[in-house]
Design an enzyme around this catalytic site. Structure first.
Site, PDB file in Angstrom:
ATOM      1  N   ALA A 155       0.831  -1.203   0.000  1.00  0.00           N
ATOM      2  CA  ALA A 155       0.000   0.000   0.000  1.00  0.00           C
ATOM      3  C   ALA A 155       0.870   1.259   0.000  1.00  0.00           C
ATOM      4  O   ALA A 155       0.531   2.264  -0.626  1.00  0.00           O
ATOM      5  CB  ALA A 155      -0.923  -0.003   1.211  1.00  0.00           C
ATOM      6  N   SER A 194       1.306  -3.709 -18.029  1.00  0.00           N
ATOM      7  CA  SER A 194       0.872  -3.782 -16.642  1.00  0.00           C
ATOM      8  C   SER A 194      -0.594  -3.335 -16.600  1.00  0.00           C
ATOM      9  O   SER A 194      -1.248  -3.269 -17.635  1.00  0.00           O
ATOM     10  CB  SER A 194       1.754  -2.886 -15.795  1.00  0.00           C
ATOM     11  OG  SER A 194       1.450  -3.067 -14.447  1.00  0.00           O
ATOM     12  N   LEU A 195      -1.093  -3.023 -15.441  1.00  0.00           N
ATOM     13  CA  LEU A 195      -2.483  -2.586 -15.322  1.00  0.00           C
ATOM     14  C   LEU A 195      -2.539  -1.276 -14.564  1.00  0.00           C
ATOM     15  O   LEU A 195      -1.763  -1.059 -13.636  1.00  0.00           O
ATOM     16  CB  LEU A 195      -3.297  -3.624 -14.539  1.00  0.00           C
ATOM     17  CG  LEU A 195      -3.680  -4.911 -15.247  1.00  0.00           C
ATOM     18  CD1 LEU A 195      -4.268  -5.900 -14.253  1.00  0.00           C
ATOM     19  CD2 LEU A 195      -4.687  -4.636 -16.355  1.00  0.00           C
ATOM     20  N   LYS A 255      -7.757 -10.557  -9.475  1.00  0.00           N
ATOM     21  CA  LYS A 255      -6.383 -10.090  -9.628  1.00  0.00           C
ATOM     22  C   LYS A 255      -5.544 -10.946  -8.691  1.00  0.00           C
ATOM     23  O   LYS A 255      -5.530 -10.767  -7.475  1.00  0.00           O
ATOM     24  CB  LYS A 255      -6.243  -8.611  -9.292  1.00  0.00           C
ATOM     25  CG  LYS A 255      -4.832  -8.107  -9.570  1.00  0.00           C
ATOM     26  CD  LYS A 255      -4.763  -6.602  -9.618  1.00  0.00           C
ATOM     27  CE  LYS A 255      -3.447  -6.074 -10.154  1.00  0.00           C
ATOM     28  NZ  LYS A 255      -2.238  -6.747  -9.737  1.00  0.00           N
ATOM     29  N   ARG A 282       7.929 -11.595 -16.667  1.00  0.00           N
ATOM     30  CA  ARG A 282       7.578 -10.364 -17.349  1.00  0.00           C
ATOM     31  C   ARG A 282       8.786  -9.453 -17.609  1.00  0.00           C
ATOM     32  O   ARG A 282       8.907  -8.848 -18.664  1.00  0.00           O
ATOM     33  CB  ARG A 282       6.532  -9.593 -16.546  1.00  0.00           C
ATOM     34  CG  ARG A 282       6.030  -8.388 -17.303  1.00  0.00           C
ATOM     35  CD  ARG A 282       4.935  -7.695 -16.555  1.00  0.00           C
ATOM     36  NE  ARG A 282       5.424  -7.089 -15.332  1.00  0.00           N
ATOM     37  CZ  ARG A 282       4.729  -6.216 -14.620  1.00  0.00           C
ATOM     38  NH1 ARG A 282       3.512  -5.877 -15.007  1.00  0.00           N
ATOM     39  NH2 ARG A 282       5.213  -5.694 -13.521  1.00  0.00           N
ATOM     40  N   GLU A 290      -0.769 -16.057 -14.478  1.00  0.00           N
ATOM     41  CA  GLU A 290      -0.112 -15.790 -13.212  1.00  0.00           C
ATOM     42  C   GLU A 290       0.322 -17.103 -12.575  1.00  0.00           C
ATOM     43  O   GLU A 290      -0.483 -18.023 -12.428  1.00  0.00           O
ATOM     44  CB  GLU A 290      -1.117 -15.060 -12.303  1.00  0.00           C
ATOM     45  CG  GLU A 290      -0.496 -14.258 -11.210  1.00  0.00           C
ATOM     46  CD  GLU A 290      -0.037 -12.862 -11.677  1.00  0.00           C
ATOM     47  OE1 GLU A 290      -0.071 -12.588 -12.897  1.00  0.00           O
ATOM     48  OE2 GLU A 290       0.380 -12.072 -10.816  1.00  0.00           O
ATOM     49  N   LYS A 308     -12.048  -5.955 -17.608  1.00  0.00           N
ATOM     50  CA  LYS A 308     -11.512  -5.804 -18.962  1.00  0.00           C
ATOM     51  C   LYS A 308     -12.644  -5.702 -19.973  1.00  0.00           C
ATOM     52  O   LYS A 308     -13.699  -6.326 -19.786  1.00  0.00           O
ATOM     53  CB  LYS A 308     -10.654  -7.028 -19.327  1.00  0.00           C
ATOM     54  CG  LYS A 308      -9.463  -7.239 -18.427  1.00  0.00           C
ATOM     55  CD  LYS A 308      -8.793  -8.579 -18.669  1.00  0.00           C
ATOM     56  CE  LYS A 308      -7.595  -8.730 -17.742  1.00  0.00           C
ATOM     57  NZ  LYS A 308      -7.013 -10.078 -17.784  1.00  0.00           N
ATOM     58  N   LYS A 317      -8.075  -2.344  -6.733  1.00  0.00           N
ATOM     59  CA  LYS A 317      -7.264  -2.897  -5.641  1.00  0.00           C
ATOM     60  C   LYS A 317      -8.023  -2.833  -4.311  1.00  0.00           C
ATOM     61  O   LYS A 317      -8.550  -1.783  -3.959  1.00  0.00           O
ATOM     62  CB  LYS A 317      -5.967  -2.086  -5.498  1.00  0.00           C
ATOM     63  CG  LYS A 317      -4.990  -2.266  -6.655  1.00  0.00           C
ATOM     64  CD  LYS A 317      -4.143  -3.500  -6.425  1.00  0.00           C
ATOM     65  CE  LYS A 317      -2.722  -3.420  -6.839  1.00  0.00           C
ATOM     66  NZ  LYS A 317      -1.728  -2.675  -6.264  1.00  0.00           N
TER      67      LYS A 317
END
Ligand code: IVH
Length: 692
Positions: A34, A82-83, A118, A139, A175, A290, A314
């Site tokens: 965070a 990335s996002l 996620k 990645r 992932e 998405k 998040k």
């Protein structure tokens, strides 16, 4: 002024890059996620206000650090992005309105949005050519990653060959992650071996993928879920169609994905996920939304770093900082002495935490925490809270090191490891250390044991600390007079002698009722190592009386189906100890522990909870080896099968479950977690909840 601004921007950007390296390359973050997100937000805000600050090497323009040199670099066929993060539903709404205003609304409405998990793991790029896995890369910086093919090949969930038709090439993204149960077990193993445990499942997964020895990676409980596609020769119209094709190829896709059409439905999905989060088998840090149509994705395009057609919502942080007030030690049922952190209460992942185990003195040293430190505390879903480490920058100089006691804080006996080299210290006074007696009583009274209502921690404390009994052997001889000496069990009255309260009377009644519990429950209640709720019925079936069991030699015991040599030795050794035998004698004298069945010699029939069911057990099931687990299925009337088919009723998947689990998922066979195995035996399919 401007140069000042430039300097601040540079500093912040460098700081973020340093944290990225620590996170991605060293698998050793030094700040909570965070806090990292907060730094990133700060940098973005700065660049929004002063666009002239944006340079190609700003942290906002990069996906990750350049790959390390440990592994051979590998170039991805197409760039891995990335996002963009959204930290509130409003930010998701803002993303959605940008999308809606950029492309045709009708086209959007037709295919809708894909909502998915996620997953908190590490992104992988898998290249299949004509159905064969030819390349696997991390990645990295998005274009070039590390070649981890040898390690990826050890993950059962990732097929080395696709099923059916898969002509040409396809770049599958997903992932790699470590489920929580596997993570806990791995850390337990590492600590036992005196090695450093991983801070969290993500680091464990990343560390396991970047090992130089694939054989070690193979022993790590890693798994995989697909979340996207790069270059491909197979034309796909929507993401949903892509995932369906992936599933048909034998690639693992999440069945928690959902196609929705409105913002309200997106909110519902996020809400539901927030509620389910503590019960998931792995960590997630949010939801990803998405655009489902591939054509619209192409139209929306991407920035240098992130696609415009997706956003990551998040969840609020599960890592917080708090004060480490003290480190105390607790003595467990087997005498193990465990240091634990006492902290200023703090809310993490929806519940208040003020204590967390620190495992042993070595762990306290390794974490580097001092009493008085500000510490980073992490909690994932409903898993046990964990102190990650100190915030060294916050030290004021008055912090002090923890000193492991040399003597038991409860009974004063000198602590010692059980075997040379053990990381744990134990109190050797097993018979009468009040802490150990208390813990054994709590175990004895638990649902697994004699299920004595009201005999919880508080009551046990009053009974043991008030010296009403010496050990569990005296439990059934407990009298009303003795109980009434304790305020907890006494009725307040002005005159006359002490009178038992309702609570006291109830406990006494429950203790008496427990005398006639089935013999197998007493086996659990005795705290014999390795004898739990799962195997106790098997033992009781073969030896329905305590006298018979006591007389059995280990060879005989090991003959019993479902009882291996380790368990046999453990039972035999238990009866060798004087005070253990005294407990048995006292219980018998009190009229407890009657034989499993009238007559005593006949083996009992276990409840036929699994009649007509075919059960496949895969992976490791705590408390059972494979034979024992299969035996337990058979002795409850079920059929134990070695492979999964459409006829399989249920698959029990423990740590390390691989292809059988995949097959079950592909065929839609219900899967339950290892922790539900005993419930399945006890109550059949109705007693368990299959995983998502
Ligand atoms: S899509 C083009 N979907 O999150 C979009 N990523 O913060 C790129 N991640 O690098 C990724 N779950 O490692 C996508 N359902 C999901 C994901 C997911 C986890 C990870 C992935 C990515 C990171 C971005």
């Amino acid at each position: 002024m401007t140069s000042d601004l430039h300097a601040r921007h540079q500093e912040l950007s460098d700081l973020i890059q340093r944290h990225r390296r620590e996170y991605y390359l060293d698998d050793a973050p030094t700040i909570p996620d965070a806090d990292f997100d907060a730094l990133m937000i700060q940098l973005r805000q700065m660049e929004t206000d002063h666009p002239e600050l944006i340079t190609a090497d700003s942290a906002t323009q990069q996906v990750g650090p350049s790959p390390d040199t440990l592994f051979t670099p590998v170039t991805h066929p197409s760039q891995m992005l990335s996002l963009d993060d959204a930290f509130s539903l409003d930010q998701v709404r803002a993303w959605l309105s940008r999308v809606v205003s950029s492309v045709s609304e009708e086209a959007l409405a037709a295919d809708g949005y894909m909502c998915e998990l996620k997953i908190d793991g590490l992104a992988m790029d898998l290249v299949y050519v004509d159905g064969v896995l030819v390349q696997a890369g991390t990645r990295g910086d998005g274009r070039v990653g590390e070649d981890v093919m040898a390690n990826i090949a050890t993950i059962a969930a990732i097929p080395s060959r696709l099923k059916g038709q898969a002509a040409g090439m396809v770049e599958v993204r997903g992932e790699v992650f470590m489920p929580l149960a596997g993570f806990a077990e791995l850390n337990r193993r590492l600590i036992e071996q005196g090695k450093k445990p991983f801070a969290n499942p993500r680091n464990a997964a990343a560390g396991s993928i970047r090992l130089k020895d694939p054989a070690v990676t193979a022993s790590r409980p890693l798994t995989f879920l697909c979340h996207g596609i790069g270059l491909t020769d197979t034309v796909m119209d929507t993401l949903e169609q892509t995932y369906e094709q992936f599933a048909a190829w034998g690639l693992p896709v999440s069945d928690r994905r959902r196609v929705v059409h409105t913002m309200d439905e997106i909110v519902d999905y996020i809400d539901q996920l927030g509620q389910d989060r503590p019960h998931l088998s792995h960590e997630i840090d949010g939801a990803v939304i998405k655009v489902n149509s591939i054509r619209l994705q192409d139209q929306l395009g991407a920035t240098v770093r992130v696609p415009r057609w997706a956003v990551a919502y998040k969840f609020p942080p599960v890592e917080v900082t708090t004060k480490l007030i003290d480190i105390q030690v607790a003595v467990g049922r087997t005498g193990r002495v465990t240091p634990y952190a006492v902290m200023t209460p703090v809310v993490v992942a929806g519940s208040t935490v003020e204590m967390a185990t620190l495992h042993n003195a070595g762990e306290v040293r390794r974490k580097g925490v001092l009493i008085g430190d500000t510490v980073i505390l992490r909690k994932a879903g409903d898993v046990i809270p964990e102190v990650l480490g100190p915030v060294v920058a916050d030290r004021v100089g008055t912090e002090r090191a923890f000193v492991m006691p040399t003597h038991c804080p409860e009974c004063g006996a000198e602590l010692a490891p059980e075997k040379i080299g053990d990381a744990d210290l134990r109190c050797p006074n097993t018979a009468s250390c009040p802490a150990q007696v208390r813990e054994r009583l709590i175990h004895l009274a638990s649902r697994q044991g004699l299920d004595i209502e009201g005999l919880g921690e508080k009551a046990v404390r009053a009974i043991v600390d008030g010296r009403l009994i010496g050990d569990e052997g005296d439990l059934f001889s407990l009298t009303a007079e003795a109980l009434a000496t304790q305020p907890l069990f006494r009725k307040a009255q002005k005159t006359g002698g002490p009178v038992l309260s309702k609570t006291g009377a109830k406990i006494l009644e429950q203790i008496q009722a427990a005398k006639s519990r089935p013999f197998e429950r007493f086996l659990v209640a005795l705290s014999i190592r390795h004898v739990g709720r799962g195997v106790a019925p098997v033992i009781a079936a073969a030896y329905p009386t305590i006298e018979g069991l006591r007389a059995a030699d280990p060879e005989q015991l090991a003959q019993v189906d479902g009882v291996g040599p380790v368990l046999a030795a453990s039972i035999h050794e238990w009866f060798e100890v004087d005070w253990h035998r005294r407990i048995v004698d006292k219980w018998l004298a009190a009229g407890a522990m009657s034989p499993a069945e009238a007559g005593g010699d006949e083996p009992v029939d276990l409840p036929a909870t699994l009649t007509g069911l075919t059960v496949v057990v895969t992976g490791s099931i705590p408390g059972f080896d494979r034979d024992q687990a299969n035996q337990a299925v058979v002795s409850h009337g079920g059929r134990a099968a070695g492979s999964v088919s459409k006829k399989t009723s249920v698959v029990v998947a423990g740590d390390g479950a691989g292809s059988k689990l995949d097959k079950a998922n592909t065929l839609g066979v219900p899967v339950i977690d290892a922790s539900q195995f005993v419930a399945l035996l006890a109550g059949g399919l109705a007693a368990v909840t299959p995983a998502e």
